[in-house]
Design a protein around this motif. Structure first.
Motif, PDB file in Angstrom:
ATOM      1  N   TRP A   1      10.076  71.097  43.552  1.00 60.71           N
ATOM      2  CA  TRP A   1       9.293  72.176  44.163  1.00 60.71           C
ATOM      3  C   TRP A   1      10.065  73.491  44.134  1.00 60.71           C
ATOM      4  CZ3 TRP A   1       9.966  74.431  49.295  1.00 60.71           C
ATOM      5  CH2 TRP A   1       8.879  75.203  49.719  1.00 60.71           C
ATOM      6  N   GLU A   2      11.339  73.416  44.497  1.00 59.24           N
ATOM      7  CA  GLU A   2      12.176  74.624  44.485  1.00 59.24           C
ATOM      8  C   GLU A   2      12.297  75.162  43.061  1.00 59.24           C
ATOM      9  OE1 GLU A   2      13.321  76.350  46.844  1.00 59.24           O
ATOM     10  OE2 GLU A   2      13.510  75.083  48.632  1.00 59.24           O
ATOM     11  N   GLY A   3      12.448  74.254  42.101  1.00 59.93           N
ATOM     12  CA  GLY A   3      12.560  74.662  40.713  1.00 59.93           C
ATOM     13  C   GLY A   3      11.312  75.366  40.210  1.00 59.93           C
ATOM     14  N   SER A   4      10.151  74.847  40.627  1.00 55.22           N
ATOM     15  CA  SER A   4       8.890  75.441  40.179  1.00 55.22           C
ATOM     16  C   SER A   4       8.669  76.821  40.805  1.00 55.22           C
ATOM     17  CB  SER A   4       7.706  74.525  40.523  1.00 55.22           C
ATOM     18  OG  SER A   4       7.502  74.469  41.925  1.00 55.22           O
ATOM     19  N   ARG A   5       9.193  77.002  42.009  1.00 57.07           N
ATOM     20  CA  ARG A   5       9.015  78.292  42.694  1.00 57.07           C
ATOM     21  C   ARG A   5       9.924  79.363  42.094  1.00 57.07           C
ATOM     22  NH1 ARG A   5      10.184  78.051  48.644  1.00 57.07           N
ATOM     23  NH2 ARG A   5       8.618  79.655  48.983  1.00 57.07           N
ATOM     24  N   HIS A   6      11.094  78.946  41.652  1.00 56.43           N
ATOM     25  CA  HIS A   6      12.064  79.917  41.156  1.00 56.43           C
ATOM     26  C   HIS A   6      12.172  79.919  39.637  1.00 56.43           C
ATOM     27  CE1 HIS A   6      13.587  79.077  45.362  1.00 56.43           C
ATOM     28  NE2 HIS A   6      13.294  80.370  45.381  1.00 56.43           N
ATOM     29  N   GLY A   7      11.380  79.028  39.003  1.00 61.35           N
ATOM     30  CA  GLY A   7      11.443  78.959  37.552  1.00 61.35           C
ATOM     31  C   GLY A   7      10.513  79.943  36.906  1.00 61.35           C
TER      32      GLY A   7
END
Length: 221
Positions: A215-221
């Motif tokens: 989830w964090e990766g998708s938000r900051h990717g």
């Protein structure tokens, strides 16, 4: 997740699977509020009985559900064996589920996120939640857990009676037309049959950590 960007964890599964304990542990770990949605249905069932109405009266159950708030859930009577049976009966009414839908989604929509414990959290209430668990165990294991829980509350009941209750509720919850109990397609299955509470909580934490990283990766990717 309900559009606010908060981290939402859904914990679904049948009665006495350990999902309530898992949900409360996850809430404490991540500092998130926890909603036991089963208590909403238990409250509707018990309050309907107190009002002298029939559990099969969908209109009366809906009217009561529309007046309910999360602040009404502290009554110990909502955690009895009878309340569980009443909850399963009123939960088959589509109008009751619709009446409680907004309340549950508002809870999930809190800015920081939330943990939601129930039977249709990942399929109906928060289908876009970034972390979804489906916690289960064998009917026999769940029946023994529930028997011990009821005994601790002062209720005397045989293992055979509780097992019969569990199987009847499973059939009703999985077979209802409105939001039947089933794992979301993207939920991670957690079978706690042979786990201690600590083992189940740790397994859930690892599942959620992996989901949170994605989830964090998708938000900051």
């Amino acid at each position: 997740m309900s559009g606010t960007g908060g981290f939402v964890i859904t914990v679904d599964g049948p009665a006495a699977s350990g999902k309530g304990t898992v949900a409360s542990r996850l809430g404490a770990l991540y500092g998130l509020p926890v909603l036991d949605s089963g208590l909403l249905y238990r409250a509707v069932g018990v309050m309907l009985q107190r009002a002298g109405a029939d559990l099969d009266d969908a209109a009366a159950a809906e009217a009561l559900a529309r007046r309910l708030s999360a602040a009404d859930l502290e009554d110990p009577a909502f955690r009895t064996r009878g309340a569980g049976e009443a909850a399963s009966r009123v939960a088959v009414h589509g109008a009751v589920r619709a009446a409680l839908l907004d309340l549950q989604r508002r809870f999930a929509g809190q800015a920081g996120g939330a943990v939601l414990d129930g039977r249709d959290m990942g399929t109906v209430i928060c289908p876009q939640a970034p972390a979804k668990l489906y916690v289960t165990a064998t009917p026999e294991v769940r029946a023994e857990r529930r028997r011990r829980q009821l005994e601790a509350q002062g209720e005397t009941v045989s293992a055979a009676e509780v097992l019969e209750d569990i199987r009847r509720r499973d059939a009703r919850d999985a077979g209802r037309e409105a939001a039947p109990m089933r794992p979301a397609a993207d939920a991670v299955l957690l079978d706690t049959s042979e786990m201690t509470i600590e083992q189940a909580a740790d397994a859930a934490r690892r599942i959620v950590e992996a989901a949170r990283a994605r989830w964090e990766g998708s938000r900051h990717g």
